[in-house]
Design an enzyme around this catalytic site. Sequence first.
Site, PDB file in Angstrom:
ATOM      1  N   CYS A 341       0.831  -1.199   0.000  1.00  7.03           N
ATOM      2  CA  CYS A 341       0.000   0.000   0.000  1.00  7.03           C
ATOM      3  C   CYS A 341       0.872   1.258   0.000  1.00  7.03           C
ATOM      4  O   CYS A 341       1.579   1.508  -0.966  1.00  7.03           O
ATOM      5  CB  CYS A 341      -0.986  -0.027   1.167  1.00  7.03           C
ATOM      6  SG  CYS A 341      -2.401   1.087   0.927  1.00  7.03           S
ATOM      7  N   HIS A 425      -3.600  -5.293   1.008  1.00  2.00           N
ATOM      8  CA  HIS A 425      -3.406  -5.742   2.388  1.00  2.00           C
ATOM      9  C   HIS A 425      -3.938  -7.171   2.514  1.00  2.00           C
ATOM     10  O   HIS A 425      -4.838  -7.591   1.787  1.00  2.00           O
ATOM     11  CB  HIS A 425      -4.184  -4.856   3.365  1.00  2.00           C
ATOM     12  CG  HIS A 425      -3.699  -3.451   3.444  1.00  2.00           C
ATOM     13  ND1 HIS A 425      -2.479  -3.111   3.995  1.00  2.00           N
ATOM     14  CD2 HIS A 425      -4.276  -2.273   3.060  1.00  2.00           C
ATOM     15  CE1 HIS A 425      -2.336  -1.797   3.939  1.00  2.00           C
ATOM     16  NE2 HIS A 425      -3.397  -1.272   3.373  1.00  2.00           N
TER      17      HIS A 425
END
Length: 502
Positions: A341, A425
């Site tokens: 991310c 994630h």
Amino acid sequence: MRGGLLVAGTTSDAGKSVVTAGICRWLVRQGVKVAPFKGQNMSLNSFVTREGAEIGRAQAMQAQAARVEPSALMNPVLLKPGSDRSSQVVLMGKPVGELSARGYHGGRQEALLGTVVDCLERLRGTYDAVICEGAGSPAEINLRRTDIVNMGIARAAKLPVVVVGDIDRGGVFASFFGTTALLSPEDQALVAGYIVNKFRGDVSLLQPGIDMLRGLTGRHTYGILPYAHGLGIDEEDGLRVSLRGAVRESVVAPPVGEDVLRVAVCAIPLMSNFTDVDALAAEPGVVVRFVDRPEELADADLVVVPGTRGTVRALEWLRERGLARELARRAAEGRPVLGICGGFQVLGEHIDDEVESRAGSVTGLGLLPVRVRFAAQKTLARPTGEALGEHVEGYEIHHGIAEVLGGEAFLDGCRVGAVWGTHWHGSLESDGFRRRFLEQVASAAGRRFVPAPDTSFGALREEQLDRLGDLIEEHADTDALLRLIEQGAPAGLPFIAPGAPA
């Protein structure tokens, strides 16, 4: 049965999240249809529900403990800090803007009480019981007028309250008494009693204190929970957890003759969803350490740059600390680096950010052929796909949109040599993919390491949640807890002076 309970705490990190999860797991074992709830959460560890709503990861964990699908109703207000003084406000799973602490507590929070109560009542209409978690301490009297997560919701919904205290820190009896005494008479009338958390030693030695507490407050102690090592349950708040030198290490040793695999996680500012690396630490022979100095990367077989709520700030921090230079050296030497991310974004060539930091055009580390543009609308998704020949599931929470200009495809990102980057994630929780990834890391690092063929992160998580249920079942007064959930706070609880005004 249509009952409920609020689990408050004497302090932050007293154990509210795990006690709430433990009660949920214990109840569902008894055949009770139960759901978790937290009206307002402040956390950088979040999760995306199947309907695309962002909630606190702790509530997602509690929903798993209750064996129900998480939803935005379980955490209607999520605050994601962007600095010491401001947070992004996520309402019913969607971001609605940034507010300073003064602006939030100065009026916006109080206006949200109706939404919070409505969500709780909707859950109570569907489930037999709703176990609510408070935030911080209910005795933060400077914030009581606008409170929507502790005694504010307890009063509005007529919920009985148990207060959890961490005895391992010391001063638990003073904390129980003081927390109760600082509340108004109306608030105190809902505080039914206490749960002692993280006790070490002979419970009989604690009993005189429990008896004295009952005499002073007129309230029952509903449980004395022992200190439980290695629970590995999701941390709630990345700002409050000190990660300097923290280690997540598998409890299972590697097979004889095989190397340990060392993973270093850069403890960047405003780190979010650092729970991503828990799946690595679940592997036998993998040691995960959080670091903030370049020399700590020297013996790492894999370096992870995790997610963050401040991508540009994290990039500056990596350069100021000298970690950026070490990451570039690793990439040039073909040594493994994984960016997730925000960590993926800093590894790219260029960042254009007029949303999060408003820094405009910023040069990235240049380790991946990626250009990132921040969009006002946040991406919230639950993608599935394939990587390294294995099925992968994950979730996305980001404003940055990545344009991948080269390299080998890797989930939604790319790979160049031994440098990987993705917005996903939770991808490492996919067991087959994690094993293939660690095999490649070991090969690039020159380690004689073979991932265990049967490690199931999902099964390990279930075992941990069962341990929480066992703590409640074996060390709490479950009959009294059940009466409290079903019937509410006992009538006639004594008032302890000096109460604070409501």
